[in-house]
Design an enzyme around this catalytic site. Structure first.
Site, PDB file in Angstrom:
ATOM      1  N   LYS A 114       0.924  -1.339   0.021  1.00 12.92           N
ATOM      2  CA  LYS A 114       0.048  -0.108   0.101  1.00 12.92           C
ATOM      3  C   LYS A 114       0.890   1.344   0.066  1.00 12.92           C
ATOM      4  CE  LYS A 114      -4.505  -1.337   1.742  1.00 12.92           C
ATOM      5  NZ  LYS A 114      -5.529  -1.535   2.983  1.00 12.92           N
ATOM      6  N   LYS A 196      -3.864 -10.066  -6.794  1.00 10.89           N
ATOM      7  CA  LYS A 196      -5.067 -10.496  -6.027  1.00 10.89           C
ATOM      8  C   LYS A 196      -6.312  -9.554  -6.399  1.00 10.89           C
ATOM      9  CE  LYS A 196      -5.591  -7.976  -1.725  1.00 10.89           C
ATOM     10  NZ  LYS A 196      -6.134  -7.776  -0.262  1.00 10.89           N
ATOM     11  N   LYS A 199     -10.992  -4.542  -4.365  1.00  7.86           N
ATOM     12  CA  LYS A 199     -11.830  -3.631  -4.767  1.00  7.86           C
ATOM     13  C   LYS A 199     -11.306  -2.113  -5.260  1.00  7.86           C
ATOM     14  CE  LYS A 199     -13.939  -4.153  -0.173  1.00  7.86           C
ATOM     15  NZ  LYS A 199     -12.813  -3.980   0.925  1.00  7.86           N
TER      16      LYS A 199
HETATM   17  P1  AMP Z   1     -10.611  -6.185   2.745  1.00  7.87           P
HETATM   18  O1  AMP Z   1     -11.498  -6.142   1.605  1.00  7.87           O
HETATM   19  O2  AMP Z   1      -9.047  -6.027   2.575  1.00  7.87           O
HETATM   20  O3  AMP Z   1     -11.286  -5.834   3.952  1.00  7.87           O
HETATM   21  O4  AMP Z   1     -10.743  -7.880   3.128  1.00  7.87           O
HETATM   22  C1  AMP Z   1     -11.962  -8.256   3.561  1.00  7.87           C
HETATM   23  C2  AMP Z   1     -11.721 -10.028   3.691  1.00  7.87           C
HETATM   24  O5  AMP Z   1     -11.778 -10.338   2.250  1.00  7.87           O
HETATM   25  C3  AMP Z   1     -10.378 -10.390   4.213  1.00  7.87           C
HETATM   26  O6  AMP Z   1     -10.676 -11.592   5.035  1.00  7.87           O
HETATM   27  C4  AMP Z   1      -9.555 -10.506   3.108  1.00  7.87           C
HETATM   28  O7  AMP Z   1      -8.692 -11.789   3.326  1.00  7.87           O
HETATM   29  C5  AMP Z   1     -10.678 -11.102   2.125  1.00  7.87           C
HETATM   30  N1  AMP Z   1     -10.184 -10.860   0.627  1.00  7.87           N
HETATM   31  C6  AMP Z   1     -10.002  -9.716   0.171  1.00  7.87           C
HETATM   32  N2  AMP Z   1      -9.635  -9.939  -0.990  1.00  7.87           N
HETATM   33  C7  AMP Z   1      -9.730 -11.027  -1.468  1.00  7.87           C
HETATM   34  C8  AMP Z   1      -9.318 -12.107  -2.544  1.00  7.87           C
HETATM   35  N3  AMP Z   1      -8.982 -11.345  -3.792  1.00  7.87           N
HETATM   36  N4  AMP Z   1      -9.342 -13.375  -2.425  1.00  7.87           N
HETATM   37  C9  AMP Z   1      -9.651 -13.990  -1.389  1.00  7.87           C
HETATM   38  N5  AMP Z   1      -9.973 -13.035  -0.073  1.00  7.87           N
HETATM   39  C10 AMP Z   1     -10.131 -11.882  -0.223  1.00  7.87           C
END
Ligand code: AMP
Ligand code: TRP
Length: 333
Positions: A114, A196, A199
């Site tokens: 980041k 990965k 969003k």
């Molecule tokens: P975040 O959007 O970073 O707050 O992630 C929220 C949850 O979604 C966390 O448990 C992340 O590990 C999971 N997550 C986010 N992006 C991915 C992805 N591309 N594949 C699998 N899990 C994800």
């Protein structure tokens, strides 16, 4: 998993939830809520480690809450709340900052990633982000943390902080464990399958959001980067694009990778992509319908948000008080 465990997880309202969020985390949450004591949190204070437009952040936080319910989380079963509504998270985060080493924070890949993407705003919050995440988890004496694979390193650090604190004083925190799905733990970008799915990706074709229209979903899957072999075969190293689609399909249908390879052995990528797109649409359509209905119930949703915060606040102060006492902060009895 026989006895009831305490489950905690969080998700940032920094954009609309993606298929990665759903398959990596939320889907597991909906299963766990039936068997365990589950607590799920919209982590808005984590989201502000990257600049957010206030109006968007406010709307997305509300929409995130509604989306969790639309995905199948039941407020009667799982405790849902917004992180900034429960002050103990920020309070414990400060305390844990004093038990977290800079050497540890320097090693965090999410921070490195980041800070290279936001070189104009490498703030202290981005750096100490894992201490706030440790506070989220440790406040509730959490046993299991269901997350995607990208959070492994943060969970490891949370465990190290808990163990360090317990050893310095006396047993205070449960040392939590990560809990990852078999398929879908790491959903990759549809455009750059070595990255990965995120969003906050600048390229909209790289991700699918939970609220996306069926025709757009089909298009994005059709456009997903693959290779020239035209053989549905799982090989992350040489065929990361098609392997990602196989993994998504496995996660949605519950089929094994071998079965999928067999099923599509004589099909080309076009046919396979069609099946993947349709499976995604079929999963997301009912979520989208519930989202539309629920979003209108503002009074009901705001009540849930208020009740969630009150309950979490009562729970969190138990651990926070214990920590303050052990550290030696003066308390009037
Ligand atoms: P975040 O959007 O970073 O707050 O992630 C929220 C949850 O979604 C966390 O448990 C992340 O590990 C999971 N997550 C986010 N992006 C991915 C992805 N591309 N594949 C699998 N899990 C994800
Ligand atoms: N850091 C997590 C992510 O980006 C979100 C998060 C914050 C979290 N606090 C948490 C996840 C506590 C699990 C438990 O995905």
């Amino acid at each position: 998993m026989e006895e009831k465990k305490i489950i905690f997880s969080g998700i940032q309202p920094s954009g609309y939830f993606t298929l990665g969020n759903y398959l990596g985390a939320i889907k597991n949450w909906t299963k766990l809520q039936h068997e365990h004591n589950c607590i799920f949190c919209i982590v808005d204070m984590h989201a502000i480690t990257v600049r957010q437009e206030p109006k968007n952040l406010r709307q997305r936080t509300y929409d995130s809450f509604v989306q969790l319910i639309a995905c199948g989380l039941e407020p009667e079963k799982a405790l849902l709340f917004i992180q900034s509504h429960v002050p103990a998270h920020a309070e414990l985060a400060w305390l844990l900052n004093c038990y977290t080493y800079m050497g540890e924070l320097n090693r965090m890949t999410q921070f490195k990633d980041k800070s290279s993407r936001h070189s104009e705003n490498i703030n202290a919050g981005l750096y100490t982000y894992p201490a706030l995440m440790a506070a989220d988890i440790l406040l509730y004496q959490t046993d299991l943390v269901p997350v995607g694979e990208d959070q492994k390193q943060h969970i490891e650090l949370t465990r190290d902080i808990a163990i360090r604190f317990n050893n310095l004083y006396s047993p205070t925190f449960v040392v939590p464990e990560g809990y990852f799905p078999k398929a879908g733990a790491r959903v990759m970008s549809l455009q750059e399958p070595d990255k990965k799915m995120s969003k906050s990706d600048e390229n909209e074709n790289a991700y699918i959001t939970l609220l996306e229209e069926p025709s757009r979903i089909m298009n994005k899957v059709k456009r997903a980067v693959t290779d020239s072999e035209n053989q549905v075969r799982y090989d992350i190293k040489n065929k990361p694009g098609i392997s990602n689609l196989i993994d998504i399909y496995a996660s949605i249908t519950g089929k094994s990778i071998e079965d999928i390879e067999r099923e599509f052995s004589s099909a080309g990528y076009g046919q396979f992509k069609n099946a993947v797109g349709e499976a995604i649409v079929e999963t997301l359509s009912p979520i989208q319908e519930r989202f539309k209905e629920l979003s209108k119930e503002k009074g009901y949703i705001n009540n849930l948000i208020r009740e969630g915060a009150e309950k979490a606040e009562r729970m969190s102060y138990k651990t926070l008080n214990k920590v303050m006492r052990k550290i030696g902060l003066y308390q009037v009895k």
